[in-house]
Scaffold this motif. Structure first.
Motif, PDB file in Angstrom:
ATOM      1  N   TYR A  48      -9.976 -11.571 -58.159  1.00 30.90           N
ATOM      2  CA  TYR A  48     -10.441 -10.660 -59.201  1.00 30.90           C
ATOM      3  C   TYR A  48     -10.261  -9.235 -58.702  1.00 30.90           C
ATOM      4  O   TYR A  48     -10.824  -8.862 -57.674  1.00 30.90           O
ATOM      5  N   SER A  55     -19.672  -6.587 -63.266  1.00 27.84           N
ATOM      6  CA  SER A  55     -20.992  -6.780 -62.676  1.00 27.84           C
ATOM      7  C   SER A  55     -20.919  -7.773 -61.526  1.00 27.84           C
ATOM      8  O   SER A  55     -20.293  -8.815 -61.639  1.00 27.84           O
ATOM      9  N   LYS A  57     -23.806  -9.616 -59.276  1.00 29.22           N
ATOM     10  CA  LYS A  57     -25.251  -9.779 -59.273  1.00 29.22           C
ATOM     11  C   LYS A  57     -25.669 -10.777 -58.199  1.00 29.22           C
ATOM     12  O   LYS A  57     -24.984 -11.768 -57.968  1.00 29.22           O
ATOM     13  N   THR A  68     -23.246 -13.834 -58.829  1.00 27.62           N
ATOM     14  CA  THR A  68     -22.634 -13.985 -60.148  1.00 27.62           C
ATOM     15  C   THR A  68     -21.661 -12.838 -60.354  1.00 27.62           C
ATOM     16  O   THR A  68     -22.015 -11.671 -60.184  1.00 27.62           O
ATOM     17  N   GLN A  70     -19.208 -11.080 -63.186  1.00 28.01           N
ATOM     18  CA  GLN A  70     -18.957 -11.000 -64.622  1.00 28.01           C
ATOM     19  C   GLN A  70     -18.006  -9.852 -64.895  1.00 28.01           C
ATOM     20  O   GLN A  70     -18.005  -8.848 -64.181  1.00 28.01           O
ATOM     21  N   SER A  72     -14.139  -8.897 -67.372  1.00 27.63           N
ATOM     22  CA  SER A  72     -13.100  -9.238 -68.332  1.00 27.63           C
ATOM     23  C   SER A  72     -12.605 -10.668 -68.091  1.00 27.63           C
ATOM     24  O   SER A  72     -11.786 -10.914 -67.222  1.00 27.63           O
ATOM     25  N   ILE A  74     -14.340 -13.070 -66.867  1.00 26.64           N
ATOM     26  CA  ILE A  74     -14.952 -13.586 -65.639  1.00 26.64           C
ATOM     27  C   ILE A  74     -16.433 -13.853 -65.893  1.00 26.64           C
ATOM     28  O   ILE A  74     -17.151 -12.981 -66.371  1.00 26.64           O
ATOM     29  N   ASP A  75     -16.872 -15.046 -65.567  1.00 25.36           N
ATOM     30  CA  ASP A  75     -18.292 -15.397 -65.600  1.00 25.36           C
ATOM     31  C   ASP A  75     -18.480 -16.561 -64.640  1.00 25.36           C
ATOM     32  O   ASP A  75     -18.564 -17.710 -65.045  1.00 25.36           O
ATOM     33  N   ASP A  76     -18.519 -16.264 -63.347  1.00 26.54           N
ATOM     34  CA  ASP A  76     -18.558 -17.288 -62.307  1.00 26.54           C
ATOM     35  C   ASP A  76     -19.767 -17.111 -61.404  1.00 26.54           C
ATOM     36  O   ASP A  76     -20.168 -15.985 -61.112  1.00 26.54           O
ATOM     37  N   GLU A  77     -20.320 -18.242 -60.958  1.00 24.56           N
ATOM     38  CA  GLU A  77     -21.467 -18.238 -60.047  1.00 24.56           C
ATOM     39  C   GLU A  77     -21.088 -18.940 -58.761  1.00 24.56           C
ATOM     40  O   GLU A  77     -20.373 -19.951 -58.778  1.00 24.56           O
TER      41      GLU A  77
END
Length: 98
Positions: A48, A55, A57, A68, A70, A72, A74-77
């Motif tokens: 990325y 973000s 986090k 976490t 977040q 464009s 992207i939303d991965d933990e």
């Protein structure tokens, strides 16, 4: 890594609840966050650009912690250790502000 890229920090990603393994790492450079995972043959990676990440986090509970990402698409933990996860997020935020 690219020739003009500088390593900043890496953290082990934990997998499993009872017996945790660390077959994955999150690597921070001065321009990207790279998720590297051991595959059956070789390594798989996803990267990325820090410009794509909106973000970063860090959350921690009594026994667990996670990072976490977040942005464009992207939303991965990523479950991580508390001490290393917090440092990774702080360094990532510093790099994102440059």
């Amino acid at each position: 890594m690219f020739d003009d890229e500088e390593f900043q920090y890496a953290v082990d990603v934990k997998e499993g609840r009872v017996r945790t393994t660390t077959n994955q790492k999150l690597v921070l450079t001065d321009s990207r966050i790279i998720a590297v995972k051991k595959a059956l043959v070789g390594l798989d990676s996803e990267d990325y650009s820090l410009g794509e990440v909106a973000s970063v986090k860090f959350e921690s509970g009594l026994r667990t912690a996670k990072i976490t990402l977040q942005g464009s698409g992207i939303d991965d933990e990523y479950p991580v250790s508390k001490s290393m996860g917090r440092k990774f997020v702080n360094l990532a935020r510093e790099q994102m502000q440059k």
